[in-house]
Design an enzyme around this catalytic site. Sequence first.
Site, PDB file in Angstrom:
ATOM      1  N   ASP A  64     -10.247  -5.331  -3.395  1.00  0.00           N
ATOM      2  CA  ASP A  64      -9.620  -4.277  -2.591  1.00  0.00           C
ATOM      3  C   ASP A  64     -10.499  -3.033  -2.652  1.00  0.00           C
ATOM      4  OD1 ASP A  64      -7.945  -2.147  -1.697  1.00  0.00           O
ATOM      5  OD2 ASP A  64      -6.158  -3.277  -2.271  1.00  0.00           O
TER       6      ASP A  64
ATOM      7  N   SER B 255       0.835  -1.203   0.000  1.00  0.00           N
ATOM      8  CA  SER B 255       0.000   0.000   0.000  1.00  0.00           C
ATOM      9  C   SER B 255       0.875   1.260   0.000  1.00  0.00           C
ATOM     10  CB  SER B 255      -0.963  -0.045   1.187  1.00  0.00           C
ATOM     11  OG  SER B 255      -1.954   0.941   1.089  1.00  0.00           O
TER      12      SER B 255
ATOM     13  N   HIS C 157      -7.523  -5.820   0.639  1.00  0.00           N
ATOM     14  CA  HIS C 157      -6.323  -4.993   0.817  1.00  0.00           C
ATOM     15  C   HIS C 157      -5.445  -5.438   1.987  1.00  0.00           C
ATOM     16  CE1 HIS C 157      -4.083  -1.321  -0.085  1.00  0.00           C
ATOM     17  NE2 HIS C 157      -4.059  -1.019   1.200  1.00  0.00           N
TER      18      HIS C 157
END
Length: 283
Positions: A228, A151, A261
């Site tokens: 996600d 991320s 995610h």
Amino acid sequence: MDTALRLASEHRCFGGTVSFYRHDSAVCGGEMRFSVYVPPQAQTDKVPVLYFLSGLTCTEETFQIKGGAQRLAAELGVMLVVPDTSPRDTGIPNESADWEVGTAAGFYVDAIQAPWASRFRMFSYVTQELPGLIGKHFPARMDREGIFGHSMGGHGALVCALRQPGRYRSVSAFAPICAPMRVPWGQKAFRTYFGADSEAWKQWDTTELIRSAGTRLPPLLVDQGTRDKFLGDQLKPELLREACEQAGQPLTLRSQDGYDHGYYFVSTFMEDHLRHHAAALTA
């Protein structure tokens, strides 16, 4: 161990050790924290180093607990180094008020805006000060470094590699923020750390750097989950693919059906990433 590093805890793990350290950082102007997994092979020889950069709200502990990486790192003989995601308790007003900027949201950049500029220098910390400590205090092959992240940390890993061509032998990312200039997370952070001039943002944006860089990176491996919740508005892997195609940068971008995610996703594909890195680091 030199007193410059303060050992917070140490844990036996797959024949090696996971350790947590604190130290006074000259780069960040205060205490910083990091963790290290030293594989069993380091008892007799120096081993390659792989840095993992974590995402928003994480610490130097998150990856070591949730990533599921130590078993294979022990098999492959790779050291794992994980910095914290920002300086903490700096005294900057409201530094912890917003989870998207400030504490645990250093974005792996060197801020130039007051009051952040004196403390939030994560790029220099990750690429200069931390490797210096690893090379001095651990059995590390500093000529064999790789970097990856998740991320915000995926963004950080790609930017660190792009800004230092030739430094890292291997690079990968899980669900990276691919074009921070063009998404809300990145725009908020860059405005905070750099001010309103978007020209200053380009040197910290992966897609902009790929388009402008004269030197290519090692082949990139990027995994992205299809479920996600940040995929469409914050991550934009299609812009990474487009930039790599235009620049001739080798990229394997994998769309993983049904994954979100979080670290269930990250840990599922951790073995692929570690083998990707080990192939380059131990060659």
